[in-house]
Each structure stands twice: as structure tokens, then as C-alpha cells.
Design a protein around this motif. Structure first.
Motif, PDB file in Angstrom:
ATOM      1  N   SER A  21       0.876  -1.654  -0.036  1.00  0.00           N
ATOM      2  CA  SER A  21      -0.040   0.063   0.166  1.00  0.00           C
ATOM      3  C   SER A  21       0.552   1.164   0.030  1.00  0.00           C
ATOM      4  O   SER A  21       0.649   2.192  -0.258  1.00  0.00           O
ATOM      5  CB  SER A  21      -0.780  -0.218   1.177  1.00  0.00           C
ATOM      6  N   ASN A  27      -7.438   2.574  -4.033  1.00  0.00           N
ATOM      7  CA  ASN A  27      -7.699   4.160  -5.124  1.00  0.00           C
ATOM      8  C   ASN A  27      -9.590   4.896  -4.514  1.00  0.00           C
ATOM      9  O   ASN A  27      -9.594   3.843  -2.934  1.00  0.00           O
ATOM     10  CB  ASN A  27      -7.955   2.572  -5.992  1.00  0.00           C
ATOM     11  N   SER A  29     -10.649   6.602  -6.120  1.00  0.00           N
ATOM     12  CA  SER A  29     -11.448   7.711  -7.389  1.00  0.00           C
ATOM     13  C   SER A  29     -12.691   6.934  -7.130  1.00  0.00           C
ATOM     14  O   SER A  29     -13.543   7.704  -7.589  1.00  0.00           O
ATOM     15  CB  SER A  29     -11.325   6.888  -8.196  1.00  0.00           C
ATOM     16  N   ALA A  54      -5.680   7.982  -4.755  1.00  0.00           N
ATOM     17  CA  ALA A  54      -5.049   7.179  -3.858  1.00  0.00           C
ATOM     18  C   ALA A  54      -4.445   7.339  -2.487  1.00  0.00           C
ATOM     19  O   ALA A  54      -3.574   8.034  -2.132  1.00  0.00           O
ATOM     20  CB  ALA A  54      -4.399   5.850  -4.590  1.00  0.00           C
ATOM     21  N   ARG A  61      -2.510  10.975   1.431  1.00  0.00           N
ATOM     22  CA  ARG A  61      -3.229  10.779  -0.050  1.00  0.00           C
ATOM     23  C   ARG A  61      -2.446  11.408  -0.766  1.00  0.00           C
ATOM     24  O   ARG A  61      -1.637  12.364  -0.603  1.00  0.00           O
ATOM     25  CB  ARG A  61      -4.917  12.056  -0.189  1.00  0.00           C
ATOM     26  N   TYR A 266       0.474   1.990 -11.864  1.00  0.00           N
ATOM     27  CA  TYR A 266      -0.154   1.715 -10.028  1.00  0.00           C
ATOM     28  C   TYR A 266       1.137   2.225  -9.534  1.00  0.00           C
ATOM     29  O   TYR A 266       1.269   1.478  -8.201  1.00  0.00           O
ATOM     30  CB  TYR A 266      -1.052   0.072 -10.233  1.00  0.00           C
ATOM     31  N   GLN A 268       2.864   5.616  -7.460  1.00  0.00           N
ATOM     32  CA  GLN A 268       2.457   6.905  -6.738  1.00  0.00           C
ATOM     33  C   GLN A 268       3.252   7.664  -7.666  1.00  0.00           C
ATOM     34  O   GLN A 268       4.337   7.353  -7.884  1.00  0.00           O
ATOM     35  CB  GLN A 268       2.423   7.402  -5.752  1.00  0.00           C
TER      36      GLN A 268
END
Ligand code: SAM
Length: 442
Positions: A21, A27, A29, A54, A61, A266, A268
Motif C-alpha cells: 500500500s 484507490n 476514485s 489514492a 493521499r 500503479y 504513486q
């Protein structure tokens, strides 16, 4: 059937999940706030399928990219219609009040007043989907409880106090202007433009705006007008090592950010807010970056003086030379040891009575004698140990505050503790470098 895991297996899985994570966020969204924000941005010409909000365990965040990017690719391109700038404010219901007001308000105050007012209007605000996802509170020093500020290293503590005064003074000096806005509100403006509201707006602007130079407006004071609030784009977190280019593109009329390196899907996506050390990140953005290569430990003048040998009769004169030549500012230890500036300052302070005439040579970086080199390294070590001791004391106070179960202060204590831990790492590494240097010259 579900597989059963032992304690070691569960702990391994927990660790794996944590790593996942932090790399692949959770996610967000599908949460209502972001659905509404994205819908609102779409109406203003922005739509992006690949950049999703995310939650990441290490940075909170941020934005996750769902396709891979090559160096030079656009990360985001936000149309001017989505940006909130002083032009937005001057073109709004608040514009005529600002245009009338003398002395002219600063670009920063115009933006603060507009944000406060839009937040107050709630459902009636055109900016509601954006305001709704803004943080409700911040961790910049202006939000820190007074008792915790003393746990900061000295220079940061002073800057933090200055930040509090800046916001307090802005609040007091803006009262007449806020009063002039009364006819816009059903409530008393005193209850809308509170100190708390101004602090929130000030931090929203200071931690989230992108740099965008605007032409000087005849209706605003001459302070730099360089702010743009950029919804969605302002969900991008900072990483000290990444390279991006960011600017408003006059041709496309969009604020664009391009990545300087490949990004994997996927993960950041980060940008770099600047080559800031951790004290600056904490002061201006309310966080610190672990393993920040720009981080240093600052040395206060009073710390420097308390480590000097008392028997040196020329100390006062040396300090005044250093002051005149601007050498008492920005003295630092870094991961690779004392900075050149610090070593030069220490060499000058360690000049013997018969070497004193060489002070200019020292300021230019020349070596005067091996005795001077040795003494300055000793002084550097004393300074480093003094700062480590100060750091240990602060850590003890932090754990004492935690024992007192002052949970409401947890986030603030966590931040000071992380900063102190990073500074200890720098001091330990500096001490090691100093020992190596000393054994190399003896
Ligand atoms: C422009 S916003 C980025 C988005 C922000 N995380 C959010 O949730 O709205 C800047 C703020 O994000 C947080 N931030 C940015 N980079 C970070 C990082 N590397 N680690 C932790 N927090 C970070 C800080 O609170 C900072 O003031």
C-alpha cells in the motif's frame, strides 16, 4: 478453504501489505468527493483516466498512475479554467470589493478571502467539489500547540514562531478589509473570517499552490502574484529525488507537468517541490521526507558560542569578522560532514594569536597550519556532540509527552520525532566523517 497462517506468517503478510500500500495505493476514485471533483473538472475541460487519487501508507493521499509513463511524457495537463488565481477572484462577486479597497490588498490576501468565503458558502459555492476535498486542517507549525514548538531544533523553532506571528498579523491587519465585505454575507463577517479560517486558507495556499507568474494587477498591492490553486494536480506529493518540468503552457492554455523519468503503472507519481531540507519542508508544507538528501542540521550562533574555548581573548573580534563577512548564517552539518562554510568559520575561530593576521586567507579557503586544522576539527566534534545531546534531550521530552497520554498532540509529536530522528542520523554520520578526517591528519 481459507489458508490458516501462524503468527510469523500473519506478520509477514502484514508487512507485505504495508509495502504494497505504500507502493500501490488504495484507490480512492470511487469515493463521492472524488467522483464529484472529477465530474466538475470534466465540465471545465479536464479528464484523465489514468491518474487516480489514492491513499498511500507512507505519504497519505496522493495520485497513482494506472499506465506506465516514459521520461518526457505528460503527467497532467490542467486547463486554465480549472485554476484558481487572483484573476478568478477579481472576476468574481468579490472583485468589485477588492477593486474599491484602499490600501490595495495583497494577492495572497485576495486568495485567502475568496477561499474562506467559498468554504462558507458551502453548497452555493461554484468551487464546492474542490473545497470539499481540501484538507480540513494542516500540520504546518502555525497549527502546532505552543508547548510542542519548543521541541523543534532552535532555528526551526524561531521560524515557526515567525510563521505564527505572520498569520496573526495578517489576521489583525485584514480586519477592516474583511468588514468591507459584510454585504456579501447574512452572518457577521467576524464569524466568517475568523483567525482559524484565515489560518486554514493561508496554509491551503502555502502548501498547495503551484508557481505561476501573473501580470501585475492595478487592483492588487505589489507583492508577487505567483499563486495558482490547481485542483487535482495539487494531490501530487513530493519526493526529493524526482525530476519533473512544470509550467503554464501559453499555447495549450494548460498548466502542464512532465515526468523526467519513467514511471511504472500503479505507482504513486511524485513531483519535487524544490531542493528543500526537512526543516523547510516542515515549516512550509507540514511534513518531512525520510532519507531526504538535502537535509542538514543547522547551527545556531548561541550553540556555536557555547562550544568555543573561553580562554580565547580574540573571540569577540573573530565573531565580528565572521558576522561582517556573512559567515555566521547557514552553518550546517550534512550527511557528509560539516559544510565548507562551517569548517571555514571554525578555522577562523581556531586561529592562534600569532595566526590572526591570516583571517582573510582562511575565509578564501586556504589552510593556515596543521594545528589550526586539528583544532577546528575538534571544535566541529564538540559542536556535533552538543547537538546530539540536545537531540537526545528533545527525544526524551517527546517520549515523556507521549507517556502523559496527550493523544490530541500525536500527529505533531510524530512529526517532531521524525525530524529529530533524521537529524540524529545526520549528526551520527557527521561525527563519523569528523573522526576519519581527524585520524587522516594526525
Ligand atoms: C500539494 S499537497 C499534496 C497532496 C496531499 N497529500 C493531499 O492529500 O492533499 C502538499 C501536502 O501533501 C503532503 N505531502 C506531500 N509530499 C509528502 C510526502 N512525501 N510525505 C508526506 N506528506 C507529503 C504534505 O502535507 C503537503 O503539505
Amino acid at each position: 478453504m481459507r489458508k490458516r497462517y501462524g503468527r510469523a506468517g500473519r506478520s509477514r503478510r502484514r508487512k507485505q501489505n504495508q509495502i504494497l500500500s505504500s507502493v500501490h495505493g488504495v484507490n480512492l476514485s470511487q469515493e463521492l468527493g472524488y467522483i464529484q471533483l472529477r465530474r466538475w473538472l470534466k465540465q471545465r475541460g479536464f479528464w484523465d483516466l489514468y491518474l487516480l487519487p489514492a491513499h498511500f501508507s507512507d505519504t497519505g493521499r496522493g495520485l497513482m498512475i494506472t499506465k506506465s509513463l516514459k521520461a518526457g511524457n505528460l503527467i497532467i495537463s490542467l486547463p486554465v479554467k480549472c485554476l484558481l488565481t487572483t484573476s478568478t477572484v477579481l472576476g468574481s462577486y468579490m472583485g468589485e470589493y477588492i477593486k474599491r479597497w484602499k490600501p490595495q490588498v495583497s494577492p495572497l490576501l485576495a486568495l485567502c478571502a475568496f477561499l474562506i468565503s467559498e468554504r462558507h458558502f458551502g453548497n452555493k459555492s461554484l468551487w464546492k467539489p474542490y473545497i470539499d476535498v481540501l484538507p480540513k486542517t494542516y500540520t504546518c507549525p502555525v497549527y502546532f500547540p505552543e508547548g510542542i514548538l519548543n521541541l523543534f531544533p532552535g532555528p526551526l523553532c524561531r521560524n515557526a514562531q515567525e510563521q505564527r506571528s505572520t498569520v496573526q498579523e495578517l489576521y489583525i491587519s485584514s480586519q477592516p478589509f474583511f468588514l468591507s465585505l459584510q454585504s456579501l454575507f447574512g452572518e457577521r463577517v467576524k464569524d466568517v473570517f475568523t483567525h482559524d479560517a484565515l489560518r486554514w486558507a493561508w496554509c491551503s495556499i502555502n502548501t498547495r499552490t503551484v508557481y505561476m507568474k501573473h501580470p501585475q494587477s492595478e487592483f492588487l498591492s505589489r507583492e508577487p502574484d505567483v499563486y495558482a490553486l490547481a485542483p487535482y494536480l495539487d494531490l501530487l506529493n513530493h519526493s526529493p529525488g524526482v525530476e519533473v518540468t512544470a509550467a503554464f503552457n501559453e499555447k495549450s492554455q494548460c498548466y502542464e507537468i512532465r515526468t523526467g523519468r519513467d514511471c511504472r503503472r500503479y505507482e504513486q507519481v511524485f513531483i519535487c517541490y524544490g531542493p528543500h531540507d526537512n526543516q523547510r519542508l516542515l515549516l512550509e508544507y507540514g511534513f518531512i521526507a525520510g532519507g531526504n538528501p538535502h537535509s542538514v542540521v543547522y547551527i545556531d550562533q548561541d550553540v556555536l558560542q557555547s562550544c568555543l574555548l573561553k580562554e580565547d581573548k580574540q573571540t569577540a573580534q573573530k565573531l565580528s569578522f565572521l558576522m561582517e563577512n556573512n559567515f555566521l548564517e547557514n552553518l550546517t552539518f550534512g550527511l557528509d560532514g560539516p559544510s565548507w562554510r562551517l569548517l571555514t568559520t571554525l578555522k577562523l575561530l581556531c586561529l592562534g594569536p600569532n595566526e590572526f593576521s591570516c583571517w582573510k586567507k582562511v575565509l578564501l579557503g586556504a589552510s593556515v597550519s596543521s594545528e589550526n586544522e586539528k583544532m577546528s576539527l575538534n571544535l566541529a566534534e564538540r559542536l556535533c556532540c552538543y547537538l546530539m545531546d540536545d537531540n537526545n534531550k528533545a527525544m526524551q521530552k517527546i517520549s515523556h509527552r507521549r507517556c502523559n497520554k496527550l493523544d490530541e498532540f500525536k500527529d505533531y509529536l510524530d512529526l517532531v520525532e521524525s525530524l529529530r530522528r533524521e537529524e540524529r542520523r545526520i549528526l551520527e554520520s557527521s561525527l563519523e566523517t569528523l573522526k576519519n578526517l581527524r585520524s587522516a591528519i594526525s
